[in-house]
Design an enzyme around this catalytic site. Structure first.
Site, mmCIF file in Angstrom:
data_model
loop_
_atom_site.group_PDB
_atom_site.id
_atom_site.type_symbol
_atom_site.label_atom_id
_atom_site.label_comp_id
_atom_site.label_asym_id
_atom_site.label_seq_id
_atom_site.Cartn_x
_atom_site.Cartn_y
_atom_site.Cartn_z
ATOM 1 N N ASP A 56 46.154 40.341 41.409
ATOM 2 C CA ASP A 56 46.826 41.103 42.468
ATOM 3 C C ASP A 56 46.711 42.607 42.182
ATOM 4 O O ASP A 56 47.131 43.447 42.995
ATOM 5 C CB ASP A 56 48.278 40.660 42.669
ATOM 6 C CG ASP A 56 49.125 40.793 41.417
ATOM 7 O OD1 ASP A 56 48.587 41.152 40.347
ATOM 8 O OD2 ASP A 56 50.343 40.529 41.498
ATOM 9 N N SER A 57 46.065 42.952 41.059
ATOM 10 C CA SER A 57 45.662 44.343 40.817
ATOM 11 C C SER A 57 44.684 44.791 41.903
ATOM 12 O O SER A 57 44.372 45.981 42.007
ATOM 13 C CB SER A 57 45.031 44.493 39.429
ATOM 14 O OG SER A 57 43.999 43.542 39.240
ATOM 15 N N ASP A 95 45.661 35.228 41.317
ATOM 16 C CA ASP A 95 47.069 35.609 41.155
ATOM 17 C C ASP A 95 47.886 35.161 42.347
ATOM 18 O O ASP A 95 47.462 35.345 43.498
ATOM 19 C CB ASP A 95 47.184 37.136 41.044
ATOM 20 C CG ASP A 95 47.417 37.592 39.616
ATOM 21 O OD1 ASP A 95 47.930 36.789 38.808
ATOM 22 O OD2 ASP A 95 47.075 38.747 39.324
ATOM 23 N N LYS A 124 47.661 32.048 38.769
ATOM 24 C CA LYS A 124 48.443 32.703 37.717
ATOM 25 C C LYS A 124 49.713 33.249 38.362
ATOM 26 O O LYS A 124 49.666 33.770 39.477
ATOM 27 C CB LYS A 124 47.651 33.836 37.075
ATOM 28 C CG LYS A 124 48.461 34.680 36.089
ATOM 29 C CD LYS A 124 47.587 35.543 35.226
ATOM 30 C CE LYS A 124 47.173 36.854 35.841
ATOM 31 N NZ LYS A 124 48.294 37.724 36.265
ATOM 32 N N GLU A 126 53.700 35.266 37.302
ATOM 33 C CA GLU A 126 54.380 36.082 36.292
ATOM 34 C C GLU A 126 55.796 35.577 36.025
ATOM 35 O O GLU A 126 56.499 35.173 36.962
ATOM 36 C CB GLU A 126 54.437 37.541 36.772
ATOM 37 C CG GLU A 126 53.058 38.156 36.983
ATOM 38 C CD GLU A 126 53.117 39.618 37.407
ATOM 39 O OE1 GLU A 126 54.219 40.196 37.492
ATOM 40 O OE2 GLU A 126 52.035 40.183 37.645
ATOM 41 N N GLU A 193 50.703 40.768 28.286
ATOM 42 C CA GLU A 193 50.317 42.133 28.661
ATOM 43 C C GLU A 193 51.239 43.149 27.992
ATOM 44 O O GLU A 193 52.476 43.062 28.104
ATOM 45 C CB GLU A 193 50.373 42.285 30.190
ATOM 46 C CG GLU A 193 50.027 43.697 30.652
ATOM 47 C CD GLU A 193 49.637 43.794 32.118
ATOM 48 O OE1 GLU A 193 49.509 42.754 32.795
ATOM 49 O OE2 GLU A 193 49.447 44.935 32.574
HETATM 50 O O1 KIV Z 1 46.256 41.470 38.355
HETATM 51 C C1 KIV Z 1 45.656 41.619 37.270
HETATM 52 O O2 KIV Z 1 44.604 42.263 37.174
HETATM 53 C C2 KIV Z 1 46.235 40.997 36.084
HETATM 54 C C3 KIV Z 1 45.605 41.298 34.758
HETATM 55 C C4 KIV Z 1 45.955 42.669 34.333
HETATM 56 C C5 KIV Z 1 45.970 40.305 33.733
HETATM 57 O O3 KIV Z 1 47.195 40.298 36.188
#
Ligand code: KIV
Length: 285
Positions: A56-57, A95, A124, A126, A193
């Protein structure tokens, strides 16, 4: 395949391969890189990474937002589709964006299924023990889950900024317990992280699934970086944990400047870049 080894190209990498990939079992470190589109996925896969994370970056790396809270399932589905159309051998993990797993397990399972239908092989999310119920439900729906602890960017406001986590003894204990809870709930790997290396080392020893570090030192079972950070495609000062292997932003700006100068001087296009009549056959090639 020898014991303690991930599949070699061109064999695809699956969740069961990653689940086993602990360095304490003799595996080499797992390599995970983000990608958000088809060319990025082709580059990552061509370089032989094990996992492509459609993070989600996306929000703050590609879409120009300040933080990761600004993307939802529709944006993630769009970009997971683009990555999966590269048909990478790497495992594709997506994500789950903020608010896609916070409103109850049914909503979380339904949102995870949308990412899988877009091409993700795992998701993934959090958070620690308070996510156990969601992790169990998503895993029970046959969607493998990767956990994410430490500096979880979706908690930026709760943390009061992007800060290294688990620096105090009590916070380190909580992180350790969260990791154990996620592994017991069925996570096949856990991202750590921005935590001190000694804390990451303890977590890595305590769980029997691989830890994948980003700013978590060298004792994790794998490492992850953001594509645009590694390649020097992002504005501003990179975080301490980033190593830039190229300065593609500068290279790209200089290439575009050269083209613009050629257009202005009349040097572009040349004869070789021009179609002519009558040639009998003037199809584009
Ligand atoms: O969204 C992302 O890029 C991440 C990584 C930094 C692990 O969650």
């Amino acid at each position: 395949m020898p014991e303690g080894a991930l599949p070699e190209p061109p064999k695809p990498i699956g969740v069961p391969d990653i689940r086993l990939a602990k360095r304490s079992r003799g595996y080499r470190p797992v390599v995970m890189l983000t990608a958000y589109d088809t060319p990025g996925a082709r580059i990552a896969d061509g370089a032989g990474v094990d996992i492509i994370l459609v993070g989600d970056s996306l929000a703050n790396t590609v879409l120009g937002y300040e933080d990761t809270l600004q993307v939802g399932i529709p944006e993630m589905v769009h970009h997971v589709g683009a990555v999966s159309r590269a048909r990478p051998r790497a495992l594709v993990v997506a994500d789950m964006p903020w608010m896609s797993y916070h409103l109850g397990v049914n909503d979380a399972v339904s949102n995870a299924s949308r990412l899988v239908r877009a091409g993700a092989e795992a998701v993934k999310l959090e958070g620690g023990r308070r996510r156990v119920e969601v992790v169990e439900a998503v895993v029970a729906a046959e969607v493998p889950v990767m956990g994410h602890l430490g500096l979880t960017p979706q908690s930026v406001h709760a943390f009061g900024g992007y800060r290294v986590q688990a620096r105090e003894a009590r916070a380190a204990e909580v992180l350790l317990e969260d990791a154990v809870a996620l592994a017991e709930a069925g996570c096949f790997a856990i991202v750590l992280e921005a935590v001190p290396d000694s804390v990451a080392a303890r977590v890595t020893e305590a769980v029997d699934v691989p830890t994948i570090g980003i700013g978590a030192g060298s004792s994790c079972d794998g490492q992850v970086l953001v594509f645009h950070d590694l390649l020097g495609l992002r504005e501003g000062k990179p975080a301490k944990f980033v190593r830039q292997y190229a300065q593609l932003s500068e290279l790209a700006t200089s290439a575009v400047s050269s083209w613009a100068a050629d257009v202005r001087s009349g040097a572009f296009p040349s004869e070789a870049e021009t179609y002519h009549l009558p040639a009998g056959d003037d199809r584009p090639d």
